[in-house]
Design a protein around this motif. Structure first.
Motif, PDB file in Angstrom:
ATOM      1  N   ALA A   1       6.265   5.247  -7.720  1.00 41.31           N
ATOM      2  CA  ALA A   1       4.792   4.874  -7.347  1.00 41.31           C
ATOM      3  C   ALA A   1       4.254   4.240  -8.542  1.00 41.31           C
TER       4      ALA A   1
ATOM      5  N   THR B   1       0.794  -1.091  -0.133  1.00 40.01           N
ATOM      6  CA  THR B   1       0.029   0.031   0.167  1.00 40.01           C
ATOM      7  C   THR B   1       0.858   1.234  -0.037  1.00 40.01           C
ATOM      8  N   ALA B   2       1.926   1.378   0.879  1.00 39.38           N
ATOM      9  CA  ALA B   2       2.798   2.455   0.937  1.00 39.38           C
ATOM     10  C   ALA B   2       4.326   1.986   1.035  1.00 39.38           C
TER      11      ALA B   2
ATOM     12  N   CYS C   1       1.841   1.729  -5.849  1.00 32.46           N
ATOM     13  CA  CYS C   1       1.639   2.095  -4.514  1.00 32.46           C
ATOM     14  C   CYS C   1       2.042   3.546  -4.175  1.00 32.46           C
ATOM     15  N   ILE C   2       1.422   3.827  -3.166  1.00 33.73           N
ATOM     16  CA  ILE C   2       1.950   5.067  -2.254  1.00 33.73           C
ATOM     17  C   ILE C   2       3.527   5.195  -2.074  1.00 33.73           C
TER      18      ILE C   2
ATOM     19  N   ASN D   1       1.210   8.968  -5.311  1.00 35.35           N
ATOM     20  CA  ASN D   1       0.788   7.865  -5.839  1.00 35.35           C
ATOM     21  C   ASN D   1       1.136   7.870  -7.192  1.00 35.35           C
TER      22      ASN D   1
ATOM     23  N   LEU E   1      -3.890   8.273   0.250  1.00 35.79           N
ATOM     24  CA  LEU E   1      -2.701   9.181  -0.107  1.00 35.79           C
ATOM     25  C   LEU E   1      -2.923  10.459   1.033  1.00 35.79           C
TER      26      LEU E   1
END
Length: 264
Positions: free
Chosen positions: A151, A112-113, A156-157, A169, A209
């Motif tokens: 990204a 995700t990040a 992903c972030i 992002n 985000l």
């Protein structure tokens, strides 16, 4: 309602598979923030823990084959159950082992990040940037372009932290400018930041985000206040006061002191 308020109201469970240097500091920081840390890496339980957690944070600071397998199991479980997943690629690029492990993690699960320094992020996507131990070396590239490229490549972030932090992002990009240089004198402040990002993502309700941007700026505001209150006392006093401020900074104080610029 701010994401900070949501974290404190909901007390999200954040599952950390992290390094031995920072486990205690990360747990205390999450508790101070208002989240609930779960520090576990046993193969027998990480799948279950990731499934019922509100976020999972993977940190490769102290690597071994057992921990890597724990991360794969937990990360894939997080993906299966729709749980936000944060990766902190500590020292990626410093050794071929770290780089290959990071590549394995980003290939075998959906992050995700990703939060790291500029050299770590560059090395993950095959760009040239020097690294010294777990710290970024000198480079002459465009950090914003690098973050946006990463990204898009990783889907992903991407968060690149430094004097100013870049959060993107790949389409929308923000710069946060809160923080204090004394953060670099305390081991684990970057690792704790990744865990804090996990807590904010846990309550993001689809606005990942924006939650990540608030996490970065809030963390910097807490550091600024702690540094001011411990001027001349050194990093030990700062570390304790920083934990205090993670608990004490209000949404109103955060809003007043945050420095956020949206580039696009």
């Amino acid at each position: 309602m701010s994401y900070l308020s949501k974290v404190r109201d909901s007390n999200p469970l954040v599952h950390n598979i992290t390094n031995i240097v920072v486990a205690n500091f990360s747990a205390n920081g999450l508790l101070a923030l208002g989240a609930s840390p779960f520090m576990a890496d046993a193969h027998e339980e990480v799948v279950d823990i990731a499934a019922f957690s509100a976020a999972v944070v993977l940190n490769i600071g102290t690597l071994n084959d057992y921990a890597i397998q724990s991360m794969v199991l937990a990360g894939q479980s997080a993906n299966k159950h729709g749980v936000p997943l944060v990766l902190d690629p500590v020292g990626a690029g410093a050794t071929s082992y770290r780089t290959s492990v990071t590549q394995k993690l980003v290939n075998e699960m959906q992050i995700t990040a990703l939060r790291g320094n500029v050299a770590e992020v560059a090395n993950i996507i095959g760009e040239s940037w020097s690294i010294k131990g777990v710290d970024a070396g000198e480079g002459d590239g465009d950090v914003v372009v690098l973050a946006e490229t990463a990204a898009r490549k990783l889907g992903c972030i991407v968060i690149i932290t430094g004097k100013d932090d870049v959060i993107t992002n790949g389409v929308n990009t923000y710069i946060t400018s809160n923080g204090h240089p004394i953060l670099t004198k305390v081991t684990g402040t970057g690792c704790l930041l990744s865990a804090v990002v996990g807590a904010f993502l846990a309550v993001s309700e689809g606005a990942s985000l924006e939650a990540a941007v608030e996490a970065l700026s809030f963390y910097g505001v807490a550091a600024e206040i702690a540094a001011e209150l411990t001027t001349g006392q050194g990093p030990g006093s700062f570390q304790i006061e920083f934990l205090n401020q993670l608990s004490l900074v209000t949404p109103e104080t955060y809003q007043d002191k945050s420095i956020i610029n949206q580039l696009r």
